[in-house]
Design an enzyme around this catalytic site. Structure first.
Site, mmCIF file in Angstrom:
data_model
loop_
_atom_site.group_PDB
_atom_site.id
_atom_site.type_symbol
_atom_site.label_atom_id
_atom_site.label_comp_id
_atom_site.label_asym_id
_atom_site.label_seq_id
_atom_site.Cartn_x
_atom_site.Cartn_y
_atom_site.Cartn_z
ATOM 1 N N CYS A 110 4.678 103.995 35.262
ATOM 2 C CA CYS A 110 4.095 103.144 36.297
ATOM 3 C C CYS A 110 3.322 103.982 37.317
ATOM 4 C CB CYS A 110 5.165 102.304 36.990
ATOM 5 S SG CYS A 110 6.475 103.251 37.773
ATOM 6 N N HIS B 272 7.415 108.709 35.098
ATOM 7 C CA HIS B 272 7.329 107.258 35.193
ATOM 8 C C HIS B 272 5.912 106.820 34.836
ATOM 9 C CE1 HIS B 272 11.142 106.511 37.654
ATOM 10 N NE2 HIS B 272 11.088 107.829 37.485
ATOM 11 N N GLN C 59 15.528 104.944 38.924
ATOM 12 C CA GLN C 59 16.140 106.229 38.588
ATOM 13 C C GLN C 59 17.285 106.584 39.531
ATOM 14 O OE1 GLN C 59 13.348 109.360 37.597
ATOM 15 N NE2 GLN C 59 14.824 110.950 38.127
ATOM 16 N N CYS D 47 11.168 101.044 33.835
ATOM 17 C CA CYS D 47 11.059 100.762 35.264
ATOM 18 C C CYS D 47 11.190 99.263 35.497
ATOM 19 C CB CYS D 47 9.717 101.273 35.784
ATOM 20 S SG CYS D 47 9.262 100.647 37.419
ATOM 21 N N GLU D 48 12.100 98.858 36.367
ATOM 22 C CA GLU D 48 12.326 97.434 36.576
ATOM 23 C C GLU D 48 11.250 96.785 37.436
ATOM 24 O OE1 GLU D 48 15.420 97.104 40.310
ATOM 25 O OE2 GLU D 48 16.252 97.658 38.362
ATOM 26 N N HIS D 49 10.352 97.590 38.026
ATOM 27 C CA HIS D 49 9.297 97.030 38.866
ATOM 28 C C HIS D 49 8.062 96.626 38.071
ATOM 29 C CE1 HIS D 49 11.303 99.634 42.144
ATOM 30 N NE2 HIS D 49 11.763 98.407 42.208
ATOM 31 N N HIS D 50 7.755 97.378 37.014
ATOM 32 C CA HIS D 50 6.571 97.069 36.201
ATOM 33 C C HIS D 50 6.877 96.962 34.708
ATOM 34 C CE1 HIS D 50 4.771 98.886 39.893
ATOM 35 N NE2 HIS D 50 3.876 97.936 39.709
#
Length: 223
Positions: free
Chosen positions: A184, A182, A154, A113-116
């Site tokens: 996250c 996920h 995704q 996940c590119e956010h976390h």
């Protein structure tokens, strides 16, 4: 009137998914540094992260961790960022004239996940109808793996795999479904252990409901 800072905006957005384009956002100079140079930079900064957390980097178990993380980032879990690692896809003529749907189900993938920067663990299901060209079945797995090995959303990943298959096979008759867990969501934040995310992208004959129904019926038989 108060002004919202960038960090406050991040908190307001929370876990909302954001995607600016179907392409992975990369700087123009993304590949100026060699892999070895990138690993040196990452190792240095990850060592600082560990020190900020109060970890003792003289401990035998921890002192090699910055190097291991740098190597993992560059050569393993984010290797799909570099176009040199894109799988070589050989296309063959459909000499046996098979003109019905082909489905490759339960293709395992591990992404991030590119956010976390936490793992995304899932399965991809691919269907296509040949327009005169076919590829080896294992190449479907390799295409999914290539796009999974980068920081991802995704929704973007399913589009990237879909677009790649359309280009390689020279047909719009492609359907891609992804189902993923996920971390996250499951290991932080709401900590929901049971939910998973599904995305799909399709074109050509799969715009017709009866073909999508056939695709999902085949998937049901393979579960």
């Amino acid at each position: 009137m108060s002004t919202v800072t960038e960090k406050e905006l991040f908190e307001i957005l929370g876990d909302d998914h954001q995607m600016t384009a179907a392409d992975t956002p990369l700087r123009p100079d993304a590949f100026v540094k060699s892999d070895a140079e990138k690993m040196t930079v990452i190792e240095h900064h990850f060592e600082q992260i560990m020190e900020a957390l109060g970890l003792d980097l003289t401990d035998d178990s921890l002192r090699g961790t910055p190097h291991r993380v740098a190597k993992m980032f560059v050569q393993e879990i984010f290797s799909g960022l570099h176009p040199d690692n894109k799988p070589k896809i050989s296309v063959f003529e459909n000499s046996y004239h098979y003109d019905k749907m082909l489905v490759e189900a339960n293709i395992n993938f591990n992404s991030t996940c590119e956010h976390h920067f936490l793992p995304i663990i899932g399965k991809a299901h691919i269907g296509y109808v040949s327009n005169g060209k076919v590829i080896g079945l294992s190449k479907l797995n390799r295409i999914v793996d290539y796009y999974a090995r980068r920081p991802q959303v995704q929704e973007r990943m399913v589009m990237q795999v879909f677009n790649e298959l359309k280009e390689v096979l020279d047909t719009d008759d492609v359907m891609v479904v992804m189902e993923a867990k996920h971390l996250c969501v499951s290991s932080r934040g709401i900590k929901d252990e049971t939910s998973f995310t599904s995305t799909l992208q399709y074109g050509g004959i799969f715009e017709k409901k009866e073909f999508r129904d056939d695709f999902f019926r085949l998937l049901g038989e393979k579960q």
